[in-house]
Write a protein that holds these residues in place. Structure first.
Motif, PDB file in Angstrom:
ATOM      1  N   ASP A  90      30.907  43.203  39.613  1.00 34.26           N
ATOM      2  CA  ASP A  90      31.001  43.596  38.207  1.00 34.26           C
ATOM      3  C   ASP A  90      31.591  42.515  37.287  1.00 34.26           C
ATOM      4  O   ASP A  90      32.593  42.740  36.604  1.00 34.26           O
ATOM      5  CB  ASP A  90      31.862  44.865  38.061  1.00 34.26           C
ATOM      6  CG  ASP A  90      31.589  45.896  39.129  1.00 34.26           C
ATOM      7  OD1 ASP A  90      30.421  46.047  39.516  1.00 34.26           O
ATOM      8  OD2 ASP A  90      32.545  46.540  39.593  1.00 34.26           O
ATOM      9  N   PRO A  91      30.996  41.330  37.187  1.00 33.78           N
ATOM     10  CA  PRO A  91      31.556  40.293  36.308  1.00 33.78           C
ATOM     11  C   PRO A  91      31.406  40.633  34.834  1.00 33.78           C
ATOM     12  O   PRO A  91      30.390  41.186  34.397  1.00 33.78           O
ATOM     13  CB  PRO A  91      30.733  39.054  36.670  1.00 33.78           C
ATOM     14  CG  PRO A  91      29.415  39.615  37.131  1.00 33.78           C
ATOM     15  CD  PRO A  91      29.759  40.883  37.849  1.00 33.78           C
ATOM     16  N   THR A  92      32.432  40.310  34.061  1.00 34.81           N
ATOM     17  CA  THR A  92      32.407  40.421  32.603  1.00 34.81           C
ATOM     18  C   THR A  92      33.015  39.142  32.042  1.00 34.81           C
ATOM     19  O   THR A  92      34.147  38.793  32.395  1.00 34.81           O
ATOM     20  CB  THR A  92      33.211  41.637  32.116  1.00 34.81           C
ATOM     21  OG1 THR A  92      32.576  42.835  32.571  1.00 34.81           O
ATOM     22  CG2 THR A  92      33.278  41.663  30.592  1.00 34.81           C
ATOM     23  N   VAL A  93      32.291  38.454  31.175  1.00 35.75           N
ATOM     24  CA  VAL A  93      32.699  37.135  30.689  1.00 35.75           C
ATOM     25  C   VAL A  93      33.178  37.223  29.247  1.00 35.75           C
ATOM     26  O   VAL A  93      32.533  37.861  28.400  1.00 35.75           O
ATOM     27  CB  VAL A  93      31.537  36.130  30.793  1.00 35.75           C
ATOM     28  CG1 VAL A  93      31.956  34.758  30.262  1.00 35.75           C
ATOM     29  CG2 VAL A  93      31.053  36.024  32.235  1.00 35.75           C
ATOM     30  N   VAL A  94      34.318  36.599  28.978  1.00 32.69           N
ATOM     31  CA  VAL A  94      34.812  36.432  27.611  1.00 32.69           C
ATOM     32  C   VAL A  94      34.893  34.933  27.334  1.00 32.69           C
ATOM     33  O   VAL A  94      35.594  34.205  28.045  1.00 32.69           O
ATOM     34  CB  VAL A  94      36.197  37.081  27.411  1.00 32.69           C
ATOM     35  CG1 VAL A  94      36.695  36.843  25.990  1.00 32.69           C
ATOM     36  CG2 VAL A  94      36.138  38.574  27.711  1.00 32.69           C
ATOM     37  N   VAL A  95      34.146  34.461  26.329  1.00 32.63           N
ATOM     38  CA  VAL A  95      34.119  33.042  25.983  1.00 32.63           C
ATOM     39  C   VAL A  95      35.217  32.758  24.974  1.00 32.63           C
ATOM     40  O   VAL A  95      35.354  33.452  23.964  1.00 32.63           O
ATOM     41  CB  VAL A  95      32.752  32.646  25.404  1.00 32.63           C
ATOM     42  CG1 VAL A  95      32.744  31.171  25.009  1.00 32.63           C
ATOM     43  CG2 VAL A  95      31.639  32.931  26.407  1.00 32.63           C
ATOM     44  N   VAL A 100      36.465  29.867  29.555  1.00 35.36           N
ATOM     45  CA  VAL A 100      35.958  31.219  29.801  1.00 35.36           C
ATOM     46  C   VAL A 100      36.956  32.001  30.647  1.00 35.36           C
ATOM     47  O   VAL A 100      37.746  31.431  31.413  1.00 35.36           O
ATOM     48  CB  VAL A 100      34.597  31.205  30.525  1.00 35.36           C
ATOM     49  CG1 VAL A 100      33.528  30.572  29.667  1.00 35.36           C
ATOM     50  CG2 VAL A 100      34.700  30.491  31.877  1.00 35.36           C
ATOM     51  N   MET A 101      36.915  33.322  30.481  1.00 34.59           N
ATOM     52  CA  MET A 101      37.624  34.235  31.360  1.00 34.59           C
ATOM     53  C   MET A 101      36.582  35.171  31.966  1.00 34.59           C
ATOM     54  O   MET A 101      35.711  35.673  31.258  1.00 34.59           O
ATOM     55  CB  MET A 101      38.674  35.052  30.602  1.00 34.59           C
ATOM     56  CG  MET A 101      39.781  34.228  29.980  1.00 34.59           C
ATOM     57  SD  MET A 101      41.022  35.260  29.141  1.00 34.59           S
ATOM     58  CE  MET A 101      41.869  35.980  30.566  1.00 34.59           C
ATOM     59  N   VAL A 102      36.661  35.375  33.280  1.00 34.26           N
ATOM     60  CA  VAL A 102      35.743  36.272  33.970  1.00 34.26           C
ATOM     61  C   VAL A 102      36.551  37.405  34.590  1.00 34.26           C
ATOM     62  O   VAL A 102      37.334  37.182  35.521  1.00 34.26           O
ATOM     63  CB  VAL A 102      34.941  35.544  35.066  1.00 34.26           C
ATOM     64  CG1 VAL A 102      33.935  36.515  35.699  1.00 34.26           C
ATOM     65  CG2 VAL A 102      34.224  34.329  34.503  1.00 34.26           C
ATOM     66  N   PHE A 103      36.402  38.596  34.039  1.00 32.35           N
ATOM     67  CA  PHE A 103      37.010  39.790  34.615  1.00 32.35           C
ATOM     68  C   PHE A 103      36.044  40.344  35.659  1.00 32.35           C
ATOM     69  O   PHE A 103      34.841  40.421  35.417  1.00 32.35           O
ATOM     70  CB  PHE A 103      37.273  40.839  33.529  1.00 32.35           C
ATOM     71  CG  PHE A 103      38.346  40.459  32.548  1.00 32.35           C
ATOM     72  CD1 PHE A 103      39.613  41.009  32.638  1.00 32.35           C
ATOM     73  CD2 PHE A 103      38.083  39.549  31.531  1.00 32.35           C
ATOM     74  CE1 PHE A 103      40.605  40.655  31.735  1.00 32.35           C
ATOM     75  CE2 PHE A 103      39.064  39.191  30.623  1.00 32.35           C
ATOM     76  CZ  PHE A 103      40.337  39.742  30.732  1.00 32.35           C
ATOM     77  N   ALA A 119      39.380  35.534  36.545  1.00 32.28           N
ATOM     78  CA  ALA A 119      39.360  34.098  36.802  1.00 32.28           C
ATOM     79  C   ALA A 119      39.158  33.397  35.460  1.00 32.28           C
ATOM     80  O   ALA A 119      38.430  33.881  34.596  1.00 32.28           O
ATOM     81  CB  ALA A 119      38.230  33.740  37.763  1.00 32.28           C
ATOM     82  N   SER A 120      39.822  32.273  35.272  1.00 32.31           N
ATOM     83  CA  SER A 120      39.692  31.544  34.014  1.00 32.31           C
ATOM     84  C   SER A 120      39.588  30.049  34.286  1.00 32.31           C
ATOM     85  O   SER A 120      40.031  29.551  35.327  1.00 32.31           O
ATOM     86  CB  SER A 120      40.885  31.834  33.096  1.00 32.31           C
ATOM     87  OG  SER A 120      42.105  31.444  33.717  1.00 32.31           O
ATOM     88  N   GLY A 121      38.994  29.333  33.352  1.00 31.17           N
ATOM     89  CA  GLY A 121      38.842  27.897  33.481  1.00 31.17           C
ATOM     90  C   GLY A 121      38.071  27.337  32.306  1.00 31.17           C
ATOM     91  O   GLY A 121      37.592  28.077  31.448  1.00 31.17           O
ATOM     92  N   ARG A 122      37.923  26.017  32.284  1.00 30.88           N
ATOM     93  CA  ARG A 122      37.217  25.412  31.157  1.00 30.88           C
ATOM     94  C   ARG A 122      35.717  25.700  31.220  1.00 30.88           C
ATOM     95  O   ARG A 122      35.026  25.658  30.200  1.00 30.88           O
ATOM     96  CB  ARG A 122      37.479  23.908  31.104  1.00 30.88           C
ATOM     97  CG  ARG A 122      36.900  23.076  32.228  1.00 30.88           C
ATOM     98  CD  ARG A 122      37.144  21.591  31.966  1.00 30.88           C
ATOM     99  NE  ARG A 122      36.528  20.721  32.937  1.00 30.88           N
ATOM    100  CZ  ARG A 122      37.119  20.288  34.040  1.00 30.88           C
ATOM    101  NH1 ARG A 122      38.368  20.662  34.299  1.00 30.88           N
ATOM    102  NH2 ARG A 122      36.483  19.487  34.869  1.00 30.88           N
ATOM    103  N   ASP A 123      35.192  26.012  32.441  1.00 29.70           N
ATOM    104  CA  ASP A 123      33.803  26.428  32.590  1.00 29.70           C
ATOM    105  C   ASP A 123      33.689  27.149  33.930  1.00 29.70           C
ATOM    106  O   ASP A 123      34.678  27.299  34.668  1.00 29.70           O
ATOM    107  CB  ASP A 123      32.837  25.243  32.512  1.00 29.70           C
ATOM    108  CG  ASP A 123      33.188  24.119  33.483  1.00 29.70           C
ATOM    109  OD1 ASP A 123      33.512  24.424  34.660  1.00 29.70           O
ATOM    110  OD2 ASP A 123      33.135  22.939  33.086  1.00 29.70           O
ATOM    111  N   GLU A 145      34.705  47.610  36.646  1.00 34.45           N
ATOM    112  CA  GLU A 145      33.743  47.645  35.537  1.00 34.45           C
ATOM    113  C   GLU A 145      34.402  47.390  34.180  1.00 34.45           C
ATOM    114  O   GLU A 145      34.414  48.225  33.285  1.00 34.45           O
ATOM    115  CB  GLU A 145      33.009  48.995  35.519  1.00 34.45           C
ATOM    116  CG  GLU A 145      32.282  49.351  36.795  1.00 34.45           C
ATOM    117  CD  GLU A 145      30.929  48.673  36.936  1.00 34.45           C
ATOM    118  OE1 GLU A 145      30.558  47.889  36.029  1.00 34.45           O
ATOM    119  OE2 GLU A 145      30.259  48.906  37.945  1.00 34.45           O
ATOM    120  N   ALA A 146      34.950  46.198  33.996  1.00 31.60           N
ATOM    121  CA  ALA A 146      35.654  45.864  32.751  1.00 31.60           C
ATOM    122  C   ALA A 146      34.700  45.724  31.579  1.00 31.60           C
ATOM    123  O   ALA A 146      33.619  45.142  31.690  1.00 31.60           O
ATOM    124  CB  ALA A 146      36.431  44.564  32.931  1.00 31.60           C
TER     125      ALA A 146
END
Length: 296
Positions: A90-95, A100-103, A119-123, A145-146
């Motif tokens: 269930d990945p959810t990406v916030v740019v 990016v942050m991936v919940f 998880a977070s990082g520059r890409d 399911e974020a």
């Protein structure tokens, strides 16, 4: 009265090698950035063996939003944290401006508990994993399911699915910013006794358009887990419901395999001009996109 009308239905394809090619595909999170249209998707071994991960998260790119060229290696693997040793889902990406942050959902090695990780990082190639600081209220379990949304005052809301009394419900937490501590608050809405969504609820993508109430394309089901996709809207602070469709926006077509599950499950949405492109999974094994127009 607001209405959401489906104007087109399309299959979504992944161009990939093994093992992803032979997996079931679900939870397609699609977004746009400076490089184009991106996707993160959950792959599940088919058949799922007793020692197989419940999910592995892969990423890819597309020029048309329908066919995605996938990376050769996963973006997020299970583990090494015990909370995700059994699988990642269930990945959810916030740019953000700086990356990016991936919940996503982590499943423990015993497949008994799901929890929310980020998880977070520059890409996507430089992600570092850490746990989300969210403690569920008493009686809730299997947080997953974020769905992330920003309120009018700049604070954030985290919608999530949790398990209660053999059913799924949608919970809600707030934080002053994405790096803050998440505090659970009252559930945003609940099941309807006589509706198509009378037993299970799960989060779907949030569409926020200037001048309109935020709307979530959520997932609902009966006790026998026949999942459909509906809509519910909120005020700008997500403190109250302002509208909710009586009937589903999307129902799954007849299954291609008579043993397949009867499920349509929304995961993400893109907004272009006056159209909403809703990405969802069917039968817990294949991907699709609906083109939706809002009236009213």
């Amino acid at each position: 009265m607001v209405a959401y009308v489906v104007e087109a239905l399309d299959d979504v394809k992944l161009s990939c090698g093994e093992p992803l090619k032979s997996m079931d595909w679900m939870s397609p999170f699609v977004w746009e950035d400076a490089t184009g249209i991106r996707i993160m998707v959950r792959g599940v071994p088919d058949p799922l063996g007793p020692t197989d991960p419940t999910g592995v998260i892969w990423s890819g790119t597309s020029s048309d939003g329908l066919t995605f060229m996938m990376s050769d290696t996963p973006a997020i693997d299970p583990g090494p944290d015990p909370a995700s040793a059994g699988g990642v889902e269930d990945p959810t990406v916030v740019v953000q401006d700086d990356g990016v942050m991936v919940f996503y959902t982590g499943v423990d090695g015993a497949r008994q508990q799901g929890s929310m990780l980020v998880a977070s990082g520059r890409d996507l190639d430089h992600l570092e994993q850490r746990a989300v600081m969210l403690k569920a209220p008493e009686g809730e379990g299997n947080i997953k399911e974020a769905t992330l949304a920003q309120a009018a005052d700049g604070s954030w809301r985290l919608f999530y699915e949790y398990a209660q009394s053999n059913a799924s419900r949608i919970g809600l937490a707030r934080a002053p910013d994405l790096g803050g501590e998440w505090q659970p608050i009252d559930d945003p809405f609940t099941v309807r006794e006589d509706g198509w969504d009378k037993w299970h609820l799960s989060t779907g993508p949030m569409v926020q358009v200037a001048g309109q109430d935020p709307v979530m394309f959520y997932n609902g089901a009966t006790a026998d887990a026949r999942w459909r996709i509906g809509w519910v809207s909120f005020d700008a602070d997500f403190s109250r419901v302002t509208g909710r469709g009586l009937e589903p926006v999307l129902m799954p077509p007849p299954a291609k395999d008579r043993f397949a599950t009867d499920i349509a499950f929304a995961a993400s949405a893109l907004v272009k001009d006056d159209l909403i492109y809703l990405y969802y999974s069917l039968e817990d094994r294949r991907l699709a996109r609906a083109t939706i127009r809002r009236f009213g």
